[in-house]
Design an enzyme around this catalytic site. Structure first.
Site, PDB file in Angstrom:
ATOM      1  N   ASN A  92      58.715  40.293 -16.615  1.00 35.06           N
ATOM      2  CA  ASN A  92      58.897  41.858 -16.250  1.00 35.06           C
ATOM      3  C   ASN A  92      58.786  42.017 -14.610  1.00 35.06           C
ATOM      4  O   ASN A  92      59.392  42.878 -14.037  1.00 35.06           O
ATOM      5  CB  ASN A  92      57.896  42.561 -17.033  1.00 35.06           C
ATOM      6  N   ARG A 126      59.969  27.225 -17.472  1.00 27.68           N
ATOM      7  CA  ARG A 126      59.796  25.921 -17.588  1.00 27.68           C
ATOM      8  C   ARG A 126      58.334  25.368 -17.511  1.00 27.68           C
ATOM      9  O   ARG A 126      58.268  24.524 -18.443  1.00 27.68           O
ATOM     10  CB  ARG A 126      60.570  25.228 -16.199  1.00 27.68           C
ATOM     11  N   SER A 149      65.241  43.305 -18.406  1.00 25.16           N
ATOM     12  CA  SER A 149      66.461  43.350 -17.380  1.00 25.16           C
ATOM     13  C   SER A 149      66.686  44.937 -17.133  1.00 25.16           C
ATOM     14  O   SER A 149      65.671  45.574 -16.688  1.00 25.16           O
ATOM     15  CB  SER A 149      67.641  42.646 -18.158  1.00 25.16           C
ATOM     16  N   SER A 150      67.867  45.162 -17.128  1.00 24.79           N
ATOM     17  CA  SER A 150      68.293  46.512 -16.586  1.00 24.79           C
ATOM     18  C   SER A 150      69.674  46.799 -17.010  1.00 24.79           C
ATOM     19  O   SER A 150      70.698  45.794 -17.000  1.00 24.79           O
ATOM     20  CB  SER A 150      68.105  46.733 -15.007  1.00 24.79           C
ATOM     21  N   TYR A 163      69.895  43.266  -6.644  1.00 20.94           N
ATOM     22  CA  TYR A 163      69.381  43.346  -7.906  1.00 20.94           C
ATOM     23  C   TYR A 163      70.208  43.202  -8.931  1.00 20.94           C
ATOM     24  O   TYR A 163      69.649  42.338 -10.159  1.00 20.94           O
ATOM     25  CB  TYR A 163      68.710  44.804  -7.815  1.00 20.94           C
ATOM     26  N   LYS A 167      69.592  39.958 -11.923  1.00 21.25           N
ATOM     27  CA  LYS A 167      69.156  40.298 -13.193  1.00 21.25           C
ATOM     28  C   LYS A 167      70.253  39.732 -14.156  1.00 21.25           C
ATOM     29  O   LYS A 167      70.086  39.134 -15.090  1.00 21.25           O
ATOM     30  CB  LYS A 167      69.137  41.642 -13.579  1.00 21.25           C
ATOM     31  N   THR A 198      58.906  55.351 -14.207  1.00 18.04           N
ATOM     32  CA  THR A 198      57.794  54.529 -13.625  1.00 18.04           C
ATOM     33  C   THR A 198      57.811  54.979 -11.970  1.00 18.04           C
ATOM     34  O   THR A 198      58.648  55.767 -11.546  1.00 18.04           O
ATOM     35  CB  THR A 198      57.957  52.936 -13.477  1.00 18.04           C
TER      36      THR A 198
END
Length: 263
Positions: A92, A126, A149-150, A163, A167, A198
């Site tokens: 996140n 990983r 994601s978005s 951005y 993503k 937010t």
């Protein structure tokens, strides 16, 4: 605090505030022990841990910049020591673009957002995969990778190319992981919110519209702006038994999309 995630160990990056905070609290409520990752705000992370413990759950906070391989390795080792091997990770942590056009965005900004939203999370996953595979095989029966994601990867708003590109790159990686890790009983899915209430969401609305979130609630789907808890509920579903046959999926949490584009 017993529930569907009893016995599972979850790591939530950027878990001290906003969507990450809501996800950490929701997973804990379902019974998971939660590692709350943060980069700067130790007090906010400590507050999330305290809330989980007050409700009878297990939680610890861990400082690490996702993208700093040494810090991530130390964090993974510490979580394994304190809580056990992680079998559920919610990626996140992140930051927004500066709002410039592609023409006026320095190359370094593209590289920085790729590091934050793609290369850093890939390095973290990983580092976690060996422990996740072992846990899925020997104890909990599955592992979960959830990427926050978005919806901007499909709406591609102006001024957000670094951005959006980063993503989108990570979404491709998650879909690949879904295929590669299926033999190891690891699910990999994507949650793509629209505008969320937010601090980042407030800044975006202020910059784009010179308005407050409350000002656009009436014209948003269902008469309100998406909350962090809306996103957390979707994550909780994806890592539950009800989603036991889902992997490689992308769930968009935007109320069906606004009638008019915000940006």
């Amino acid at each position: 605090m017993s529930g569907a995630l009893d016995g599972r160990i979850a790591l939530v990056t950027g878990g001290s505030r906003g969507v990450g905070r809501a996800v950490a609290l929701r997973l804990a409520r379902a019974g998971a022990a939660v590692a709350v990752n943060y980069r700067r705000d130790a007090d906010a992370a400590a507050e999330v841990v305290a809330l989980i413990r007050e409700s009878g759950g297990r939680a610890e906070s861990y400082r690490a910049a996702i993208g700093d391989d040494d810090a991530v390795a130390e964090m993974v080792a510490a979580i394994t020591r304190d809580l056990g091997p992680v079998d559920l990770v919610v990626s996140n942590a992140g930051s927004a673009s500066r709002g410039a056009t592609v023409e006026h965005t320095p190359q370094a900004d593209f590289a920085a957002l790729m590091r934050v939203h793609a290369f850093g999370p890939i390095g973290l996953i990983r580092a976690l995969l060996p422990g996740m595979r072992a846990a899925a095989a020997n104890s909990v029966g599955r592992g979960d990778i959830v990427m926050i994601s978005s919806n901007s990867t499909t709406t591609t708003p102006a001024g957000a190319a670094p951005y959006t590109m980063a993503k989108a790159a990570m979404e491709s990686c998650v879909r690949t992981l879904a295929r590669e890790e299926r033999p190891h009983r690891i699910h990999a899915n994507i949650v793509a919110p629209g505008l969320v209430a937010t601090e980042m969401g407030r800044r975006l609305v202020s910059a784009a519209r010179g308005a407050e979130l409350d000002d656009i609630a009436a014209t948003s789907p269902f008469g309100r702006v998406c909350t962090p808890e809306d996103v957390a509920g979707t994550v909780a579903f994806l890592v539950s038994g009800d989603a036991g046959y889902l992997t490689g999926q992308r769930l968009t949490v935007d109320g069906g999309g606004p009638d008019t584009e915000l940006f």
